[in-house]
Design a protein around this motif. Structure first.
Motif, PDB file in Angstrom:
ATOM      1  N   THR A   1      -1.884  -0.759   7.392  1.00 35.79           N
ATOM      2  CA  THR A   1      -0.852   0.177   7.848  1.00 35.79           C
ATOM      3  C   THR A   1       0.412  -0.567   8.257  1.00 35.79           C
ATOM      4  N   ASN A   2       0.330  -1.882   8.316  1.00 39.66           N
ATOM      5  CA  ASN A   2       1.484  -2.714   8.690  1.00 39.66           C
ATOM      6  C   ASN A   2       1.693  -3.751   7.600  1.00 39.66           C
ATOM      7  N   SER A   3       2.635  -3.490   6.727  1.00 40.34           N
ATOM      8  CA  SER A   3       2.926  -4.419   5.643  1.00 40.34           C
ATOM      9  C   SER A   3       4.431  -4.572   5.489  1.00 40.34           C
ATOM     10  N   ALA A   4       4.839  -5.648   4.837  1.00 38.52           N
ATOM     11  CA  ALA A   4       6.269  -5.934   4.658  1.00 38.52           C
ATOM     12  C   ALA A   4       6.512  -6.426   3.243  1.00 38.52           C
ATOM     13  N   ASP A   5       7.511  -5.812   2.597  1.00 41.85           N
ATOM     14  CA  ASP A   5       7.960  -6.272   1.278  1.00 41.85           C
ATOM     15  C   ASP A   5       9.098  -7.258   1.466  1.00 41.85           C
ATOM     16  N   VAL A   6       8.999  -8.386   0.780  1.00 41.27           N
ATOM     17  CA  VAL A   6      10.005  -9.434   0.888  1.00 41.27           C
ATOM     18  C   VAL A   6      10.831  -9.446  -0.389  1.00 41.27           C
TER      19      VAL A   6
ATOM     20  N   LEU B   1       2.227 -10.718  -5.145  1.00 36.91           N
ATOM     21  CA  LEU B   1       3.119 -11.851  -5.407  1.00 36.91           C
ATOM     22  C   LEU B   1       3.645 -11.731  -6.827  1.00 36.91           C
ATOM     23  N   ALA B   2       4.970 -11.647  -6.967  1.00 34.59           N
ATOM     24  CA  ALA B   2       5.576 -11.545  -8.291  1.00 34.59           C
ATOM     25  C   ALA B   2       5.321 -12.829  -9.081  1.00 34.59           C
ATOM     26  N   LYS B   3       5.199 -12.673 -10.383  1.00 34.00           N
ATOM     27  CA  LYS B   3       5.007 -13.833 -11.255  1.00 34.00           C
ATOM     28  C   LYS B   3       6.349 -14.514 -11.455  1.00 34.00           C
ATOM     29  N   LEU B   4       6.530 -15.639 -10.770  1.00 36.58           N
ATOM     30  CA  LEU B   4       7.801 -16.357 -10.788  1.00 36.58           C
ATOM     31  C   LEU B   4       7.600 -17.791 -11.243  1.00 36.58           C
TER      32      LEU B   4
ATOM     33  N   GLU C   1      13.563 -19.486 -12.982  1.00 35.40           N
ATOM     34  CA  GLU C   1      13.678 -18.075 -13.346  1.00 35.40           C
ATOM     35  C   GLU C   1      14.636 -17.368 -12.392  1.00 35.40           C
ATOM     36  N   MET C   2      15.504 -16.517 -12.942  1.00 39.01           N
ATOM     37  CA  MET C   2      16.454 -15.769 -12.128  1.00 39.01           C
ATOM     38  C   MET C   2      15.779 -14.513 -11.569  1.00 39.01           C
ATOM     39  N   ILE C   3      16.015 -14.235 -10.310  1.00 36.55           N
ATOM     40  CA  ILE C   3      15.417 -13.059  -9.680  1.00 36.55           C
ATOM     41  C   ILE C   3      16.459 -11.958  -9.586  1.00 36.55           C
TER      42      ILE C   3
ATOM     43  N   GLN D   1      14.470  -7.115  -5.794  1.00 35.95           N
ATOM     44  CA  GLN D   1      13.163  -7.171  -6.463  1.00 35.95           C
ATOM     45  C   GLN D   1      12.113  -7.593  -5.439  1.00 35.95           C
ATOM     46  N   THR D   2      11.014  -6.844  -5.358  1.00 34.06           N
ATOM     47  CA  THR D   2       9.948  -7.207  -4.417  1.00 34.06           C
ATOM     48  C   THR D   2       9.268  -8.482  -4.903  1.00 34.06           C
ATOM     49  N   LEU D   3       9.414  -9.538  -4.127  1.00 38.03           N
ATOM     50  CA  LEU D   3       8.856 -10.833  -4.499  1.00 38.03           C
ATOM     51  C   LEU D   3       7.459 -11.028  -3.913  1.00 38.03           C
ATOM     52  N   VAL D   4       7.303 -10.625  -2.661  1.00 44.30           N
ATOM     53  CA  VAL D   4       6.033 -10.821  -1.954  1.00 44.30           C
ATOM     54  C   VAL D   4       5.779  -9.607  -1.073  1.00 44.30           C
ATOM     55  N   THR D   5       4.507  -9.182  -0.995  1.00 46.78           N
ATOM     56  CA  THR D   5       4.092  -8.175  -0.022  1.00 46.78           C
ATOM     57  C   THR D   5       3.065  -8.806   0.904  1.00 46.78           C
ATOM     58  N   ILE D   6       3.324  -8.711   2.202  1.00 45.41           N
ATOM     59  CA  ILE D   6       2.418  -9.263   3.214  1.00 45.41           C
ATOM     60  C   ILE D   6       1.822  -8.104   3.994  1.00 45.41           C
ATOM     61  N   SER D   7       0.502  -8.108   4.161  1.00 43.24           N
ATOM     62  CA  SER D   7      -0.183  -7.024   4.869  1.00 43.24           C
ATOM     63  C   SER D   7      -0.967  -7.584   6.045  1.00 43.24           C
ATOM     64  N   ASP D   8      -0.907  -6.879   7.149  1.00 44.46           N
ATOM     65  CA  ASP D   8      -1.645  -7.259   8.352  1.00 44.46           C
ATOM     66  C   ASP D   8      -3.093  -6.791   8.214  1.00 44.46           C
ATOM     67  N   PRO D   9      -4.066  -7.721   8.155  1.00 44.85           N
ATOM     68  CA  PRO D   9      -5.461  -7.316   7.961  1.00 44.85           C
ATOM     69  C   PRO D   9      -6.104  -6.690   9.194  1.00 44.85           C
ATOM     70  N   ASN D  10      -5.407  -6.710  10.310  1.00 48.16           N
ATOM     71  CA  ASN D  10      -5.984  -6.183  11.545  1.00 48.16           C
ATOM     72  C   ASN D  10      -5.658  -4.710  11.773  1.00 48.16           C
TER      73      ASN D  10
END
Length: 405
Positions: A72-77, A251-254, A258-260, A264-273
């Motif tokens: 329920t707590n995630s962040a797109d980078v 995780l985007a295939k980079l 390579e130009m981004i 563009q969503t490069l990484v998504t981090i999710s809180d497992p707790n």
């Protein structure tokens, strides 16, 4: 299920006798060295039925699907600027990271040099402000000196007037000479003050509007500071770091070089707790679900209780079904799968049969059953239907042999 065989055939004596006469008459036509063989007697094929013994079960009408535990707590980078290239990727999928950890490094080009040069520009602008402030202090002192000289001039003018009055009132020659000498000295002092005041006033006129100079210098400092902040932001943005602690769930295939794309969503981090169960909507029965309905969650044979937290709607028809699970075991990991069941209705201890066994004759529903070797058609009244099973309210009893086909 069992197979039932029907249709044994009985041959009459007359038919057998006629067959023997025909065979005996035919034998006389054959050569004596050969004997005719009697044809085999074949029984017609027996009719076979596939059956099911009628029993009682609990018939459960429910929505069932697969679901996955998500955070329920995630962040797109992502990166905002255009034209940046990847230098190095420092993480892998499913890797645990802490807030501030380096995720992706972008090419910096000459950004470090630009930051250094801009810092110099900012320092020079600050020196201009300091210089302007020093000039303002000098101007303020000059104004103070001019005012002091003017005050002194007023005082000297009063002394001269007073001395002149005394001279006019003096009859004694000796005192007159003394007072005239004092008057000459005072007038000489006035002349000096006038000269000094004129010089300072001329110096004041040569000075520019110092307040405007200070304002201009301060604006230049602000301009140079903004430019430095811009370069620093770009330099810091080239080192993409984790905004929260958690697991790399996307995780985007980079590749290096390579130009981004901007945003563009490069990484998504999710809180497992902080976990919530999510299921993709499937079928038209999703429309029968509502927020707050109880959900049975099954993981590795163990049942957990939950309830619907969020559903697709007309504004977001592709939104997932979100389920809050109560008392999630600590052993449950991010991404773990589970079965969900949302019950609409339960009919306990009822007779059910396959829907395919029912035949419709006009307005009546009919099934076929076996009673020994006899086939019988029976009218039935049906109720709840779940998938391929139908509740039979009347017409069948436990133990009946239902013909499926």
């Amino acid at each position: 299920m069992k197979q039932i065989t029907l249709g044994h055939v009985n041959f009459k004596p007359f038919s057998v006798a006629m067959s023997l006469v025909f065979l005996l008459s035919g034998c006389s036509l054959l050569p004596k060295e050969q004997e005719a063989l009697a044809p085999p007697l074949l029984e017609p094929a027996a009719t076979q039925y596939e059956t099911e013994t009628v029993t009682r079960i609990d018939l459960i009408d429910a929505y069932e699907a697969r679901a996955e535990f998500q955070s329920t707590n995630s962040a797109d980078v992502y990166y905002r600027e255009l034209g940046q290239r990847v230098k190095e990727v420092h993480v892998k999928p499913n890797q645990a990271v802490k807030k501030g950890d380096l995720l992706i490094e972008l090419e910096q080009d000459d950004l470090p040099f630009q930051v250094q040069q801009q810092q110099i520009n900012l320092n020079e602008a600050k020196l201009d402000v300091e210089s302007a402030l020093e000039r303002k202090k000098e101007q303020e002192k000059l104004q103070s000196d001019i005012q002091a000289l003017k005050n002194e001039m007023t005082k000297v003018d009063n002394e001269i007037k007073e001395q002149k009055d005394k001279i006019r009132a003096t009859d004694n020659e000796e005192k007159l000479i003394e007072r005239q000498t004092k008057l000459d000295s005072t007038e000489q002092k006035k002349l000096q003050i006038e000269q000094e005041l004129a010089m300072k006033e001329l110096q004041q006129q040569s000075m520019s509007d110092i307040n405007r100079d200070i304002q201009r210098a301060e604006l230049n400092v602000e301009r140079q500071q903004n430019q430095l902040n811009n370069y620093r932001t770009k330099l810091e943005a080239s080192l993409i770091t984790a905004p929260i602690s958690g697991i790399i769930t996307s995780l985007a295939k980079l590749q290096a070089g390579e130009m981004i794309e901007p945003f563009q969503t490069l990484v998504t981090i999710s809180d497992p707790n902080s976990l919530r169960l999510v299921s993709k909507p499937s079928g038209n029965r999703v429309n029968e679900l509502s927020v707050g309905m109880e959900v049975i969650v099954t993981i590795d044979g163990k049942e957990l209780n939950g309830e619907i937290f969020d559903l697709p709607d007309e504004n977001a028809p592709d939104k997932d079904i979100s389920i809050e699970v109560k008392d999630i075991p600590s052993s449950i990991d991010l991404g773990e799968r589970a079965n969900i069941k949302i019950i609409f209705e339960i009919r306990e201890d009822v007779i059910t049969i396959p829907a395919s066994a029912i035949r419709n004759y006009e307005d009546q529903q009919v099934v076929r059953i076996l009673d020994g070797d006899n086939l019988t058609e029976v009218g039935v009244q049906t109720g709840l239907k779940v998938d391929d099973r139908v509740e039979v309210i009347s017409g069948l009893e436990e133990g009946d042999q239902l013909i499926l086909r």
